[in-house]
Design a protein around this motif. Structure first.
Motif, mmCIF file in Angstrom:
data_model
loop_
_atom_site.group_PDB
_atom_site.id
_atom_site.type_symbol
_atom_site.label_atom_id
_atom_site.label_comp_id
_atom_site.label_asym_id
_atom_site.label_seq_id
_atom_site.Cartn_x
_atom_site.Cartn_y
_atom_site.Cartn_z
ATOM 1 N N GLN A 32 0.816 -1.281 -0.105
ATOM 2 C CA GLN A 32 0.401 0.078 0.053
ATOM 3 C C GLN A 32 0.908 1.672 -0.209
ATOM 4 O O GLN A 32 0.573 2.054 -1.016
ATOM 5 C CB GLN A 32 -0.915 -0.094 1.357
ATOM 6 N N GLN A 35 2.105 1.241 -3.120
ATOM 7 C CA GLN A 35 1.138 2.516 -4.611
ATOM 8 C C GLN A 35 0.774 3.934 -4.223
ATOM 9 O O GLN A 35 0.822 4.667 -4.817
ATOM 10 C CB GLN A 35 0.028 1.732 -4.087
ATOM 11 N N GLY A 36 1.214 4.407 -2.252
ATOM 12 C CA GLY A 36 1.107 5.695 -2.566
ATOM 13 C C GLY A 36 2.004 6.540 -2.626
ATOM 14 O O GLY A 36 2.066 7.891 -2.328
ATOM 15 N N GLU A 198 -4.124 3.177 7.947
ATOM 16 C CA GLU A 198 -3.564 3.814 6.108
ATOM 17 C C GLU A 198 -2.595 4.018 5.238
ATOM 18 O O GLU A 198 -2.396 5.123 5.130
ATOM 19 C CB GLU A 198 -5.233 5.239 5.183
ATOM 20 N N LEU A 200 -1.072 3.512 2.364
ATOM 21 C CA LEU A 200 -1.407 4.747 0.946
ATOM 22 C C LEU A 200 -1.818 5.587 1.398
ATOM 23 O O LEU A 200 -1.132 6.930 0.733
ATOM 24 C CB LEU A 200 -2.280 3.632 0.242
ATOM 25 N N ARG A 201 -2.936 6.436 1.922
ATOM 26 C CA ARG A 201 -2.817 7.885 1.785
ATOM 27 C C ARG A 201 -1.787 8.465 2.511
ATOM 28 O O ARG A 201 -0.932 9.736 2.416
ATOM 29 C CB ARG A 201 -4.127 7.511 2.525
ATOM 30 N N ARG A 204 1.218 8.701 0.421
ATOM 31 C CA ARG A 204 0.975 9.433 -0.798
ATOM 32 C C ARG A 204 0.734 11.141 -0.366
ATOM 33 O O ARG A 204 1.560 12.225 -0.703
ATOM 34 C CB ARG A 204 -0.713 9.419 -1.162
ATOM 35 N N THR A 205 0.117 11.066 0.869
ATOM 36 C CA THR A 205 0.655 12.426 1.532
ATOM 37 C C THR A 205 1.896 13.199 1.523
ATOM 38 O O THR A 205 2.136 14.279 1.538
ATOM 39 C CB THR A 205 -0.369 12.931 3.126
#
Length: 213
Positions: A32, A35-36, A198, A200-201, A204-205
C-alpha cells in the motif's frame, strides 16, 4: 568523488513489524505504501531468523519491482545478493563499506546510517552512495543515539556532504517543509507510514509534500 550510482528516490520506507497496528501484515502495508509513492524500501527487521528474512526479502523484491522501487537490505550483503536487491544499508556494526563494495560490485547501492557530521564525512570518503542522518527530531527508536541533531545540524550535513542525505528520526508531515529547506534528498520513515491505519494515504501525503513546489 565520482559516484556512479545516482540516487533517484526521495521517500525511503524502513520496515518494522513492531510499528504495525495489531493484526496488520507487513507485506500488505508495504505494498500500500508503494502504491502511495514510496520509491525505496529498506528491509530492516534484523531480529528475524536468516531464512525468514531472506524469504521476506524475495517477496519484497517482487513487490518493489512491480512498483519500480528500490530495495535495500539492512546489514546483510548475502541476503541482498540472494534476493537480487538494489543494495545494502550499513551502520557501525555492519561490514566495512570497502568490503561490502567488493562483494556487491560497483552497480549496487550502499546506504549508511550516520549519527553525526564527522561520521557522515568519513563514510562519504569510504564510498557510501547516500546516508540517513539521524535522529533529526526525537523518536523512541533512535533514543539510544543521543540527543536529536536538530535542523541546524541537518542543514550542515546537507551543505557539507558530497553524497545525498536523508532526514530520519521523528519525521512527519508537518516537518517536511523544514527538512526540505535544509537541503535533504528525501526522508526516511518508519512509523509515519507503517503505524498508520492507511499506509497508502500516509505515503501519498508525504510524497506530495516532498515533491510540491
Amino acid at each position: 568523488m565520482h559516484r556512479p550510482n545516482p540516487i533517484d528516490f526521495s521517500l525511503y520506507l524502513i520496515s518494522s513489524m513492531q510499528a504495525l497496528p495489531q493484526g496488520r501484515d507487513l507485506l500488505q502495508a508495504i505494498e500500500q505504501a508503494l502504491q502511495g509513492g514510496v520509491d525505496a524500501v529498506q528491509l530492516r527487521d534484523k531480529n528475524l531468523p536468516t531464512s525468514e528474512r531472506l524469504a521476506l526479502a524475495k517477496e519484497l523484491r517482487t513487490l518493489t519491482r512491480r512498483y519500480r522501487a528500490r530495495l535495500l537490505i539492512n546489514g546483510s550483503v548475502d541476503i541482498a545478493l540472494a534476493a537480487e536487491a538494489d543494495g545494502v544499508h550499513l551502520g557501525t556494526a555492519s561490514l566495512p563499506i570497502a568490503e561490502a563494495r567488493s562483494l556487491l560490485g560497483p552497480k549496487r547501492l550502499i546506504g549508511y546510517s550516520a549519527h553525526g557530521l564527522e561520521e557522515l564525512s568519513l563514510v562519504a570518503e569510504q564510498g557510501a552512495d547516500f546516508a540517513t542522518f539521524s535522529p533529526v527530531f526525537f523518536t523512541p527508536s533512535k533514543a539510544a543515539y543521543g540527543s536529536p541533531q536538530g535542523l541546524e545540524q541537518l542543514t550542515r550535513a546537507c551543505n557539507t556532504s558530497p553524497m545525498p542525505v536523508f532526514a530520519l528520526g521523528g519525521i512527519n508531515l508537518s516537518r517536511i517543509p523544514d527538512v526540505r529547506q535544509a537541503g535533504v534528498q528525501g526522508i526516511a520513515v518508519i512509523s509515519a507510514i507503517l503505524a498508520s491505519s492507511e499506509p497508502l494515504r500516509a505515503a501519498r501525503t508525504l510524497k506530495t509534500a516532498l515533491t510540491e513546489n
